[in-house]
Design an enzyme around this catalytic site. Structure first.
Site, PDB file in Angstrom:
ATOM      1  N   ASP A   1      63.652 -66.069 -10.582  1.00  7.84           N
ATOM      2  CA  ASP A   1      62.864 -66.117  -9.733  1.00  7.84           C
ATOM      3  C   ASP A   1      62.058 -67.037 -10.259  1.00  7.84           C
ATOM      4  O   ASP A   1      61.443 -67.357 -11.806  1.00  7.84           O
ATOM      5  CB  ASP A   1      62.139 -65.357  -9.662  1.00  7.84           C
ATOM      6  CG  ASP A   1      60.572 -65.252  -8.071  1.00  7.84           C
ATOM      7  OD1 ASP A   1      60.810 -65.990  -7.635  1.00  7.84           O
ATOM      8  OD2 ASP A   1      59.550 -64.351  -8.101  1.00  7.84           O
ATOM      9  N   SER A   2      61.143 -67.683  -9.800  1.00 11.61           N
ATOM     10  CA  SER A   2      59.765 -68.934 -10.567  1.00 11.61           C
ATOM     11  C   SER A   2      58.859 -68.019 -10.780  1.00 11.61           C
ATOM     12  O   SER A   2      58.310 -68.387 -11.486  1.00 11.61           O
ATOM     13  CB  SER A   2      59.565 -69.353  -9.067  1.00 11.61           C
ATOM     14  OG  SER A   2      58.611 -68.134  -8.525  1.00 11.61           O
TER      15      SER A   2
ATOM     16  N   CYS B   1      64.427 -65.602  -4.891  1.00  7.71           N
ATOM     17  CA  CYS B   1      63.135 -66.587  -4.132  1.00  7.71           C
ATOM     18  C   CYS B   1      64.076 -67.661  -3.738  1.00  7.71           C
ATOM     19  O   CYS B   1      64.313 -68.371  -3.275  1.00  7.71           O
ATOM     20  CB  CYS B   1      63.220 -67.829  -6.032  1.00  7.71           C
ATOM     21  SG  CYS B   1      62.212 -69.186  -5.975  1.00  7.71           S
TER      22      CYS B   1
ATOM     23  N   GLU C   1      49.140 -62.570  -7.518  1.00 13.15           N
ATOM     24  CA  GLU C   1      48.993 -63.197  -9.038  1.00 13.15           C
ATOM     25  C   GLU C   1      47.726 -63.114  -9.309  1.00 13.15           C
ATOM     26  O   GLU C   1      47.521 -62.302 -10.661  1.00 13.15           O
ATOM     27  CB  GLU C   1      49.149 -64.442  -9.155  1.00 13.15           C
ATOM     28  CG  GLU C   1      51.131 -64.544  -8.506  1.00 13.15           C
ATOM     29  CD  GLU C   1      51.214 -66.144  -9.547  1.00 13.15           C
ATOM     30  OE1 GLU C   1      50.613 -67.035  -9.965  1.00 13.15           O
ATOM     31  OE2 GLU C   1      52.611 -66.330  -9.621  1.00 13.15           O
TER      32      GLU C   1
ATOM     33  N   CYS D   1      58.399 -65.285   1.221  1.00 11.26           N
ATOM     34  CA  CYS D   1      58.448 -65.413  -0.278  1.00 11.26           C
ATOM     35  C   CYS D   1      58.126 -64.035  -1.095  1.00 11.26           C
ATOM     36  O   CYS D   1      57.488 -62.852  -0.188  1.00 11.26           O
ATOM     37  CB  CYS D   1      57.011 -66.013  -0.318  1.00 11.26           C
ATOM     38  SG  CYS D   1      56.759 -65.501  -2.195  1.00 11.26           S
TER      39      CYS D   1
ATOM     40  N   HIS E   1      56.829 -62.186  -3.403  1.00 10.56           N
ATOM     41  CA  HIS E   1      55.189 -62.338  -3.461  1.00 10.56           C
ATOM     42  C   HIS E   1      54.668 -60.968  -2.478  1.00 10.56           C
ATOM     43  O   HIS E   1      53.425 -60.839  -3.016  1.00 10.56           O
ATOM     44  CB  HIS E   1      54.194 -63.565  -4.144  1.00 10.56           C
ATOM     45  CG  HIS E   1      54.240 -63.491  -5.322  1.00 10.56           C
ATOM     46  ND1 HIS E   1      55.279 -64.567  -5.742  1.00 10.56           N
ATOM     47  CD2 HIS E   1      53.739 -63.367  -6.368  1.00 10.56           C
ATOM     48  CE1 HIS E   1      55.615 -65.186  -6.579  1.00 10.56           C
ATOM     49  NE2 HIS E   1      54.182 -63.846  -7.285  1.00 10.56           N
TER      50      HIS E   1
END
Lengths: 267, 267
Positions: B10-11, B73, B153, B185, B187
């Site tokens: 993943d990024s 991702c 984040e 996504c 996240h």
């Protein structure tokens, strides 16, 4: 060497605030700007990573045969400066922190200073160290504001959410009785209004652009590096990613239209 | 080959939601995870940059001799998948978008779908294309939510500012009468509550973790790649930057304690 360009780099496009001031006070200088927008933001990353990235930006500038290197980024100035100076050899290196600290300490009636910045800048302790070194009697308080960069990059300059986040971050200073606040990141001048609104009383806000441009002028003069040609100087603005998408925010950061288009470059 | 690890990248650390689901349904598999936290976020960058970064992650996984590659991702699945498949040779590649689309279309009574994601994912048009390919009659509406990743984040999961930003982004769907929203996504599952609150009526929220884990199981079985050792499988979680700082958010993303510590690796 005199007629070589001044090399300026940043992790993103925030350093264009410095470019704008250089053009204003040194209109006869050629400029190469590099914003590493493929890897922005730097301020949330570890020191070793920031140093490695900074080294790659210096190599780019050395290949362009610049006559001076300007680190138009608080994060790199805070954690990677000694490496940048070493890699740059005899070429003078100007960072944003030293001139900003000196400029701030020269303001009248300033006893208590605040500094806001990225995680890397604030945690490095460089502002506290430099201020205390110049004048032990001053009090310094620092605060990390990690979301300011993405908020600016997304254009949420005057948004209610930005106001809430700013008020939350800056409430740390409520009982600190600040006289002056250093905007320790080149993105932050765009949030000046929001930041001002978050304080109950008026305080002096200082950003790096103008003090750094004055320092560059001094260093070029001291080293006999002022450009002496009468032809028009060349301005090149490079980014490592997304030149088209960023041009609108770049105009905003430049506080007007960019003098030339952003160009994409590989480093 | 059967006893080689499954490689997941993943990024950033969002892909750990997928790791968690794999451990749940394939507890005997060894896993290597790589989050490119030195260059996160990918979703705001140009396609060429994302493809270049993705290629470097694949090289890392091939050097680790993985038996399957999971692109955990949405951004890379959306814009870099064909390159990843090419570079992976005979090793099966599983992305997050295909299983998520299939899983969403299998839900009952779903006629109108919404998708939220990063700029790169949404602009690629991949969700619209894949949904329409499977079922022309469905309506699809997409919306870019670039600030969701930095908000997560920074741990602003249940914050008023996050609620304002979410409401602002998601108001686009107000007149669309959605039955289902795909969280495009890795996240975004952390913002489930905030997202739910932004809708006036109840809708189905789908994230990629569980559909992708099921797809991995199917692919491993189909290719006779299920691990057949009785010894304990090995789990390695690598990031390219800031393992210590990220471990708290990683626990949150993992929805519990990570099985092993995050380790820093150079790629």
């Amino acid at each position: 060497m005199n007629n070589s360009p001044v090399g300026i780099f940043d992790s993103g496009i925030g350093g264009l605030t410095v470019v704008k001031e250089i053009i204003k006070i040194l209109p006869n200088e050629s400029i190469i700007y590099l914003g590493d927008t493929a890897r922005v933001p730097y301020g949330t990353r570890d020191y070793t990573t920031i140093k490695k990235f900074a080294d790659e930006l210096v190599t780019f500038m050395l290949n362009k045969r610049v006559k001076a290197i300007v680190v138009a980024c608080n994060t790199m100035s805070a954690v990677a400066l000694s490496g940048i100076i070493k890699s740059s050899g005899k070429i003078p290196v100007i960072d944003v922190i030293k001139p900003t600290v000196e400029f701030s300490l020269n303001q009248k009636g300033v006893n208590t200073l605040g500094v806001i910045g990225t995680r890397a800048t604030v945690n490095s302790g460089v502002y506290q160290t430099q201020i205390k070194k110049k004048n032990k009697a001053k009090s310094v308080f620092v605060k990390v504001c990690p979301l300011f960069v993405p908020l600016v990059e997304e254009g949420l300059i005057d948004n209610k959410a930005t106001q809430i986040i700013a008020k939350n971050y800056l409430s740390y200073f409520n009982d600190k009785n600040l006289d002056l606040l250093i905007l320790g990141c080149t993105h932050y001048p765009l949030l000046k209004k929001v930041i001002e609104k978050s304080f109950r009383r008026k305080i002096i806000l200082i950003d790096s652009a103008s003090p750094t441009a004055i320092e560059i002028k001094n260093i070029l003069e001291k080293n006999n590096l002022i450009r002496n040609l009468k032809s028009k100087p060349t301005i090149k603005l490079y980014v490592t990613d997304a030149p088209d998408r960023l041009s609108e925010t770049a105009d905003l950061i430049f506080n007007g239209k960019l003098p030339v288009k952003l160009e994409k470059v590989r480093i």
